[in-house]
Design an enzyme around this catalytic site. Structure first.
Site, PDB file in Angstrom:
ATOM      1  N   HIS A 133     -32.154 -36.000   9.056  1.00 17.47           N
ATOM      2  CA  HIS A 133     -31.752 -36.803   7.618  1.00 17.47           C
ATOM      3  C   HIS A 133     -30.094 -36.620   7.069  1.00 17.47           C
ATOM      4  CE1 HIS A 133     -31.959 -40.606   5.835  1.00 17.47           C
ATOM      5  NE2 HIS A 133     -31.337 -40.062   4.768  1.00 17.47           N
ATOM      6  N   GLU A 134     -30.827 -35.100   6.542  1.00 18.49           N
ATOM      7  CA  GLU A 134     -29.646 -34.111   5.566  1.00 18.49           C
ATOM      8  C   GLU A 134     -28.742 -33.931   6.141  1.00 18.49           C
ATOM      9  OE1 GLU A 134     -30.286 -34.443   2.294  1.00 18.49           O
ATOM     10  OE2 GLU A 134     -32.277 -35.609   2.634  1.00 18.49           O
TER      11      GLU A 134
END
Length: 686
Positions: A474-475
């Site tokens: 996600h990051e």
């Protein structure tokens, strides 16, 4: 001619009756009455022991206390050695009573005593001759039984008086409390309408000066002119000029409005009245208006002077905005009196009004007109140079290391207010002290910035390996999409270490711009959706981790369509009311058909930005996986790590090369807190 001595407050103070003497007298009376009705400490006995004492002839007298429903027992002095307990009873009270017993019916108890005496006499005369019985009867020690019908008048009186004393005391202390709430000497109820303003004069001038206020040059110019007018009035009056009657400080929270007012109090060298807008608001009808009158009456006596009202929106809200239509609004009455005192039929020469608020849009128009607040001074968030000056002010008392560069920190803190920067400096000092350092180093400041932005690190939080992998991708998705979009903010740092309520965060260095075009907003939408898109591309399913991202893009997309006029179908229309007059309105300023069209266009914007993010991630899927793997191994990666994976960012400008470490614009995931601090225009979404 002999000079007349001015009476001092001590001279005027007459010696009179002190009300606290009443408390002393009442206390003494209660103690006296208590001692009057006091009885020696007695031991309680039961019926079995009483019969045994009667049988041995130890009891001399029994006094039946009718009011107390008990019998007090007196032991014969000759029987003191008959029982070891009697010695202790005589030590407590030599004359008695020595014991007591709880009784019910008095007649029944008297009969029980007689029966016990007859039983004891019969036992002693068993087998005796008539002459011996006569001698025993003659020497038999009978018990004297007395009934006491008297009342304890002392406690009866207390029982009658005490409730009235309690009522009177409650009334008196409530009046004193109301008097303190109203202010003024003496604190009595008659001073409830007195002003609660705090006066600063030559005896207690604040030590803050304009040198302690950094980054507000334009605001200080106008304020300094007012202070200079008070110091040198002839310079302006000789040309026919008049001093401004009032100045209103407007700006976001923490930008230094109150600090600027304190500097005025320290520089002007004239009486300075300081109070809050909420000081006028009271539950009693008419108190607010009375306090306004008293404030200006006192100010006229000390003119020239300055009155500063902080958070004036508490009393200056536009009239007619009360949800309860027709109600007698005490706040509106207070505002009417304030308007009259500031610029009414009578003039207030020599009184300058200063006020501060961060909600100028809800203030009454009559309050903002010229003649009341002639100047509206906007105190905005500081730019990079002003932030550097603020860092210099707040770091004066700090022991800084040689590697500390305040200009570098100023670049790392876009969007920070003066209060935020002061907090950064303080947190850096605390972090250095926690590590037993002798001076504050650069890393301490960077850790303080991270601490304020994202919250405290929570490395002890338990996260499963699968969840950690999702967070890493996600990051990494945010970092990848922002790296390949021209108008997205350059990334500085990415972490999957939990901070506050977020499980991961990315720090960016946004460009400090005053206006934003459509392309820039669309790139920001795509970068914000990069995390959700990465989960979709890699795992084929999405999670709840993008809650904060979705909240931000939804607000920004609706702002583009309904506020900024950046949509072709809606056109050059804006449904935002900057006057704030629609606060209590229940109707939308557009039709249902337009509302449906707005929803459709917002969906198109977000879907388009999401597709752009997915396309970038599909194209660079291998590099995305490599970056996520580094996050899983290191937990924190910096710009240099992204350069090693993607190469130099194709859109980097010269200024971006100065960004070497950490920064402040986090995009926190898995949090319900709004961390959207983008352009100034987004404040219109409140």
């Amino acid at each position: 001619m002999e000079e007349k001595k001015t009476p001092t407050p001590k001279d005027n103070k007459k010696k009179g009756f002190n009300f606290y003497w009443i408390y002393g007298i009442l206390t003494l009376a209660i103690i006296t009455i208590g001692l009057w009705g006091w009885q020696p400490t007695m031991e309680s006995i039961d019926n079995i022991r009483l019969e045994r004492m009667i049988a041995r002839g130890d009891i001399e007298k029994i006094v039946i206390m009718k009011q107390k429903e008990q019998a007090q027992i007196y032991i014969r002095a000759s029987q003191i050695n008959a029982d070891t307990a009697y010695k202790k009873a005589f030590e407590r009270s030599k004359s008695g009573p020595h014991y007591f017993i709880e009784i019910g019916d008095i007649a029944t108890f008297s009969q029980e005593i007689k029966d016990a005496e007859i039983k004891a006499f019969s036992r002693d005369t068993i087998g005796k001759t008539a002459e011996e019985k006569y001698e025993i009867e003659k020497n038999f020690k009978r018990i004297v039984v007395v009934t006491d019908n008297s009342k304890s008048w002392g406690w009866e009186i207390i029982g009658w008086i005490l409730p009235f004393l309690l009522i009177f005391g409650l009334f008196y202390w409530s009046m004193r409390g109301m008097g303190r709430a109203g202010g003024g000497a003496g604190g009595q109820i008659f001073n409830i309408g007195k002003s609660k303003a705090q006066l600063y004069d030559k005896n207690n001038q604040p030590h803050v000066t304009f040198n302690d206020v950094a980054g507000l040059e334009s605001a200080k110019e106008e304020i300094v002119e007012i202070v200079d007018f008070l110091k040198n009035p002839k310079r302006y009056t000789s040309l026919g000029g008049k001093i401004p009657k009032g100045a209103l400080l407007i700006g976001p929270p923490g930008t230094g409005k109150t600090l600027l007012a304190r500097a005025v109090a320290g520089e002007a060298k004239v009486p300075f009245f300081s109070l809050s807008g909420s000081d006028f608001v009271e539950m009693f009808v008419g108190v607010g208006a009375s306090r306004v009158r008293d404030l200006f009456k006192t100010a006229k006596e000390k003119a020239p002077c300055i009155i500063f009202i902080d958070e004036i929106d508490a009393v200056g809200r536009a009239r007619g905005r009360n949800a309860m239509t027709g109600a007698n609004d005490e706040r509106e009455n207070t505002l009417n009196q304030l308007l009259t005192e500031m610029d009414g039929f009578s003039t207030n020469a020599g009184i300058i009004m200063l006020a501060a608020t961060n909600r100028a849009d809800i203030l009454d128009r009559a309050l903002l007109r010229a003649g009341r607040f002639d100047r509206q001074i906007h105190v905005e968030l500081p730019d990079v140079e002003e932030r550097k000056e603020i860092f210099q002010v707040h770091s004066r008392a700090l022991k800084l290391g040689k590697d500390v560069e305040l200009e570098f920190f100023a670049r790392q803190t876009p969007g920070f207010s003066g209060a935020d920067i002061a907090n950064v400096c303080n947190e850096a000092a605390l972090i250095a002290a926690r590590k037993d350092k002798s001076e504050i180093q650069k890393q301490d400041f960077l850790d303080a910035i991270d601490r304020i932005i994202g919250g405290l690190e929570r490395r002890s939080k338990i996260i499963s390996p699968k969840e950690k992998e999702v967070i890493a991708f996600h990051e990494a998705g945010h970092a990848t999409v922002s790296w390949f979009l021209e108008h997205a903010s350059p990334l500085v740092k990415v972490t999957i270490v939990p901070r506050g309520k977020s499980l991961g965060a990315a720090w960016y260095l946004p460009e400090e711009r005053q206006i934003t075009n459509t392309e820039q907003l669309m790139d920001e939408l795509s970068a914000t959706l990069g995390g959700r898109a990465a989960e979709d591309v890699v795992f084929g399913k999405i999670s709840t981790g993008a809650l904060n991202d979705l909240e931000r893009v939804t607000k920004q997309a609706y702002a583009m369509v309904t506020y900024y006029g950046l949509n072709e179908k809606i056109g050059n229309l804006s449904y935002y009311d900057s006057s704030g007059q629609s606060e209590y309105s229940f109707n939308k300023p557009y039709s249902e058909a337009t509302a449906q069209l707005i929803d459709e266009e917002v969906h198109k914007l977000i879907d388009s930005a999401y597709q752009v993010a997915k396309n970038i991630l599909i194209e660079h899927k291998e590099q995305l996986a490599q970056l996520a793997q580094q996050l899983l191994e290191k937990e924190v990666i910096y710009r240099e790590d992204l350069v090693a994976v993607f190469g130099e960012r194709p859109f980097d400008e010269k200024e971006e090369s100065k960004v070497m470490g950490k920064n402040v614009k986090p995009e926190s995931e898995n949090t319900q807190e709004e961390e959207n601090n983008q352009e100034e225009e987004n404040k219109n979404q409140e």
